[in-house]
Write a protein that holds these residues in place. Structure first.
Motif, PDB file in Angstrom:
ATOM      1  N   ILE A   1      -9.481   4.381 -10.932  1.00 34.46           N
ATOM      2  CA  ILE A   1      -9.091   3.323  -9.988  1.00 34.46           C
ATOM      3  C   ILE A   1      -9.323   1.952 -10.636  1.00 34.46           C
ATOM      4  CG2 ILE A   1      -9.582   2.259  -7.752  1.00 34.46           C
ATOM      5  CD1 ILE A   1     -10.404   5.025  -6.720  1.00 34.46           C
TER       6      ILE A   1
ATOM      7  N   ARG B   1     -13.404  -0.734  -2.005  1.00 34.46           N
ATOM      8  CA  ARG B   1     -13.337  -2.152  -1.645  1.00 34.46           C
ATOM      9  C   ARG B   1     -14.404  -2.937  -2.401  1.00 34.46           C
ATOM     10  NH1 ARG B   1     -13.308  -2.092   3.877  1.00 34.46           N
ATOM     11  NH2 ARG B   1     -11.064  -1.750   3.829  1.00 34.46           N
TER      12      ARG B   1
ATOM     13  N   ASN C   1       0.481   3.555  -5.978  1.00 36.26           N
ATOM     14  CA  ASN C   1      -0.724   2.901  -6.513  1.00 36.26           C
ATOM     15  C   ASN C   1      -2.004   3.438  -5.875  1.00 36.26           C
ATOM     16  OD1 ASN C   1      -0.685   1.649  -4.037  1.00 36.26           O
ATOM     17  ND2 ASN C   1      -0.051  -0.345  -4.802  1.00 36.26           N
TER      18      ASN C   1
ATOM     19  N   THR D   1      -6.916   3.190   5.215  1.00 42.55           N
ATOM     20  CA  THR D   1      -5.834   2.287   5.581  1.00 42.55           C
ATOM     21  C   THR D   1      -4.714   2.370   4.537  1.00 42.55           C
ATOM     22  OG1 THR D   1      -7.319   0.820   6.769  1.00 42.55           O
ATOM     23  CG2 THR D   1      -5.265  -0.146   5.974  1.00 42.55           C
ATOM     24  N   HIS D   2      -5.123   2.446   3.285  1.00 43.88           N
ATOM     25  CA  HIS D   2      -4.136   2.561   2.208  1.00 43.88           C
ATOM     26  C   HIS D   2      -3.253   3.795   2.417  1.00 43.88           C
ATOM     27  CE1 HIS D   2      -3.326   1.804  -2.307  1.00 43.88           C
ATOM     28  NE2 HIS D   2      -2.385   2.585  -1.836  1.00 43.88           N
TER      29      HIS D   2
ATOM     30  N   LEU E   1       0.848  -1.191   0.000  1.00 45.15           N
ATOM     31  CA  LEU E   1       0.000   0.000   0.000  1.00 45.15           C
ATOM     32  C   LEU E   1       0.885   1.244   0.000  1.00 45.15           C
ATOM     33  CD1 LEU E   1      -2.671  -1.262   2.559  1.00 45.15           C
ATOM     34  CD2 LEU E   1      -2.859  -1.185   0.077  1.00 45.15           C
TER      35      LEU E   1
ATOM     36  N   GLN F   1      -6.738   1.101 -13.155  1.00 46.81           N
ATOM     37  CA  GLN F   1      -5.478   0.717 -12.515  1.00 46.81           C
ATOM     38  C   GLN F   1      -5.547  -0.724 -11.985  1.00 46.81           C
ATOM     39  OE1 GLN F   1      -4.765   0.999  -8.570  1.00 46.81           O
ATOM     40  NE2 GLN F   1      -3.091   2.476  -8.667  1.00 46.81           N
ATOM     41  N   LYS F   2      -6.656  -1.040 -11.326  1.00 40.74           N
ATOM     42  CA  LYS F   2      -6.787  -2.387 -10.748  1.00 40.74           C
ATOM     43  C   LYS F   2      -6.888  -3.431 -11.872  1.00 40.74           C
ATOM     44  CE  LYS F   2      -7.646  -0.690  -6.500  1.00 40.74           C
ATOM     45  NZ  LYS F   2      -6.647  -0.711  -5.486  1.00 40.74           N
TER      46      LYS F   2
ATOM     47  N   ASN G   1     -10.260  12.666  -2.658  1.00 38.19           N
ATOM     48  CA  ASN G   1      -9.212  12.358  -1.680  1.00 38.19           C
ATOM     49  C   ASN G   1      -7.959  13.211  -1.853  1.00 38.19           C
ATOM     50  OD1 ASN G   1      -7.928  11.280  -3.951  1.00 38.19           O
ATOM     51  ND2 ASN G   1      -8.578   9.193  -3.483  1.00 38.19           N
TER      52      ASN G   1
ATOM     53  N   VAL H   1      -4.809   6.137  -6.343  1.00 45.22           N
ATOM     54  CA  VAL H   1      -5.330   7.038  -7.380  1.00 45.22           C
ATOM     55  C   VAL H   1      -5.923   8.287  -6.716  1.00 45.22           C
ATOM     56  CG1 VAL H   1      -6.997   7.295  -9.247  1.00 45.22           C
ATOM     57  CG2 VAL H   1      -5.805   5.112  -8.926  1.00 45.22           C
TER      58      VAL H   1
ATOM     59  N   GLU I   1     -13.284  -3.530  -5.850  1.00 47.23           N
ATOM     60  CA  GLU I   1     -12.314  -4.623  -5.935  1.00 47.23           C
ATOM     61  C   GLU I   1     -13.011  -5.977  -5.910  1.00 47.23           C
ATOM     62  OE1 GLU I   1      -8.380  -2.571  -3.909  1.00 47.23           O
ATOM     63  OE2 GLU I   1      -9.624  -3.853  -2.680  1.00 47.23           O
TER      64      GLU I   1
ATOM     65  N   GLY J   1     -15.813   7.031   5.168  1.00 49.78           N
ATOM     66  CA  GLY J   1     -16.513   5.746   5.179  1.00 49.78           C
ATOM     67  C   GLY J   1     -15.584   4.568   4.875  1.00 49.78           C
ATOM     68  N   THR J   2     -16.104   3.359   5.058  1.00 49.94           N
ATOM     69  CA  THR J   2     -15.244   2.201   4.851  1.00 49.94           C
ATOM     70  C   THR J   2     -14.941   1.993   3.370  1.00 49.94           C
ATOM     71  OG1 THR J   2     -17.141   0.790   4.736  1.00 49.94           O
ATOM     72  CG2 THR J   2     -16.026   0.879   6.844  1.00 49.94           C
ATOM     73  N   GLY J   3     -13.754   1.463   3.148  1.00 48.77           N
ATOM     74  CA  GLY J   3     -13.359   1.106   1.788  1.00 48.77           C
ATOM     75  C   GLY J   3     -12.985   2.289   0.930  1.00 48.77           C
ATOM     76  N   LEU J   4     -12.683   3.436   1.541  1.00 45.25           N
ATOM     77  CA  LEU J   4     -12.369   4.627   0.747  1.00 45.25           C
ATOM     78  C   LEU J   4     -10.888   4.979   0.763  1.00 45.25           C
ATOM     79  CD1 LEU J   4     -15.451   6.868   1.573  1.00 45.25           C
ATOM     80  CD2 LEU J   4     -15.091   5.344  -0.355  1.00 45.25           C
ATOM     81  N   GLY J   5     -10.054   4.123   1.357  1.00 49.96           N
ATOM     82  CA  GLY J   5      -8.618   4.345   1.219  1.00 49.96           C
ATOM     83  C   GLY J   5      -7.892   4.879   2.447  1.00 49.96           C
TER      84      GLY J   5
END
Ligand code: ADP
Ligand code: MG
Length: 441
Positions: free
Chosen positions: A277, A306, A111, A150-151, A107, A280-281, A118, A113, A309, A144-148
């Motif tokens: 995104i 997330r 990578n 942690t990344h 992470l 890229q993925k 953001n 985006v 993905e 919110g969750t899954g928006l980056g």
């Protein structure tokens, strides 16, 4: 007594959540006495299974336990914790100097985006990684969750290690942090724990801080850790699904400390960013996805990266299995459950109508200015649900309701607090939310 115990567990769990129930209350408590009788009790006595459980439960959950018992008995009762039982079983010692949890190397900023959703968080994260401890401290990333989140927080850690190899980066998910802390407190090693952060850690990343809310001793220790680190010019990076002001269960001085740093948010990506995104993925997964399919997926999957993905993984597996090219027809045929034909999203008008119907008031009452409680509450609920279901901004909702955005914000907070406090309100909101989300008949 069995009946009381099971009711007690249900009510208390609604307050403190299943994790604390399973970690502390179920193994740590047994019901000793509800006196003098269930019909007229004024005292509820519990036995604790160990000194460790005794102290922890007393310090962290006594108020909730008293509340739960009072709820069940229908009057205020006194709760007594007796017995300390056997000594606590030994757990592994506090973290050794070497055992610093490090960051996920995959992470990185390269990578990640960047889009409107953001860009500010991204810029702040880069600034922090370049000059840790010197610019924004703490850096508080929320969304919110899954928006980056942690990344981004890992990307900071990785960039710091690259630019400043002599610095120690330490990453903790809040559950992991909590467990370490519990161990340290249990072994009376909290001072060493604090010292460990002050001496060994230069950049501390704490992910998903919202889970710490209400754990008073952990919060207290965390406060001291933050203080010591900041006093020594060490960087702290925190992520959360809510901004500090909404973390109602968190100790106020901890919240204040968070607010003294820089707060940045990550928003759900707009279609263009989602497509970038996705591209890229897809490239990383060596998936050839034509642009109309890309656009369709980016349009439909809007809530989180997330989720995107997940859709791509599934698409890749289906593509390999059926050996068919990825086209719109393929998408609709094979993934109709994931990407159903678009249903019109619920509008504020529809939500207001459903809420009005539910409370037997008129739509004009909700949009009007009268304030009796039987109207004010449905009005606040309607604003709250509009926010939750449509994701519109406070000013946009304000326009739909003919009010200013601070009124909407106030209403949302009030309903949220109500739901936090009262399981009945929570249930009512959930039921209404389902109604509002249901397609038009
Ligand atoms: P959060 O911590 O906010 O719940 P994560 O950081 O875990 O979200 O992100 C979920 C997934 O989406 C991760 O695999 C992450 O790499 C990816 N992701 C999120 N935002 C982006 C972005 N802007 N660019 C590339 N990947 C992203
Ligand atoms: Mg996360």
């Amino acid at each position: 007594m069995d009946g009381f115990w099971s009711q007690f567990c249900t009510v208390l769990e609604s307050k403190i959540g299943d994790r604390d129930m399973d970690a502390w209350v179920r193994p740590g408590l047994s019901l000793e006495q509800v006196a003098p009788s269930l019909a007229d009790p004024h005292l509820v006595r519990f036995r604790t299974t160990s000194r460790w459980h005794h102290d922890w439960i007393r310090d962290n959950f006594l108020a909730e336990i008293t509340w739960a018992c009072s709820e069940i008995c229908g009057r205020t009762v006194t709760v007594e914790l007796v017995g300390e039982g056997a000594a606590a079983p030994a757990l592994p010692a506090a973290p050794a100097r070497k055992a610093i949890p490090t960051v996920d190397r995959s992470l990185v900023f390269e990578n990640f985006v960047v889009g409107k959703c953001n860009e500010f968080a991204h810029a702040a994260a880069i600034a922090v990684a370049e000059s840790p401890g010197r610019v924004y401290n703490p850096l508080f990333i929320y969304g919110g969750t899954g928006l980056g989140k942690t990344h981004l927080s890992h990307a900071i850690g990785n960039r710091v290690e690259q630019l400043h190899p002599h610095l120690n980066v330490c990453y903790y998910g809040s559950q992991q942090f909590f467990e370490q802390m519990v161990r340290a407190i249990q072994n009376k090693a909290n001072l060493q724990f604090l010292e460990h952060f002050r001496a060994d850690v230069d950049v501390l990343i704490l992910d998903d801080i919202q889970f710490l809310g209400g754990r008073e001793r952990t919060e207290e220790e965390l406060f001291h850790i933050l203080e010591a680190m900041q006093a020594n010019g060490k960087q702290v990076v925190i992520t959360s699904d809510e901004p500090p002001r909404n973390l109602g269960r968190l100790a106020p001085r901890l919240r204040t400390r968070f607010e003294q740093g820089l707060l940045v948010d990550v928003q759900p990506p707009d279609v263009e960013t989602m497509m970038a995104i996705l591209a890229q993925k897809a490239e990383l997964m060596r998936l050839d996805i034509p642009s109309d399919v890309q656009y369709t997926i980016a349009q439909r999957v809007r809530s989180s990266v997330r989720e995107l993905e997940g859709v791509l993984k599934r698409l890749s597996a289906l593509h390999a299995f059926y050996r068919a090219p990825i086209t719109l027809a393929f998408l609709h045929e094979r993934m109709s459950d994931v990407i159903p034909p678009a249903a019109p999203p619920p509008t504020p008008d529809r939500i207001i109508a459903r809420v009005a119907e539910h409370y037997h008031v008129r739509v004009s009452d909700i949009l009007g200015n009268r304030r009796p409680a039987n109207i004010a509450w449905p009005r606040q609920i309607a604003m709250f649900l509009t926010r939750r279901v449509t994701g519109l901004s406070f000013p946009e909702i304000g326009r739909a309701f003919g009010r200013d955005n601070s009124t909407v914000q106030y209403a949302c907070n009030k309903v949220e607090e109500g739901a936090e406090r009262d399981p009945n309100i929570r249930a009512e909101i959930e039921q209404l939310e389902r109604l509002c989300r249901a397609p038009v008949a």
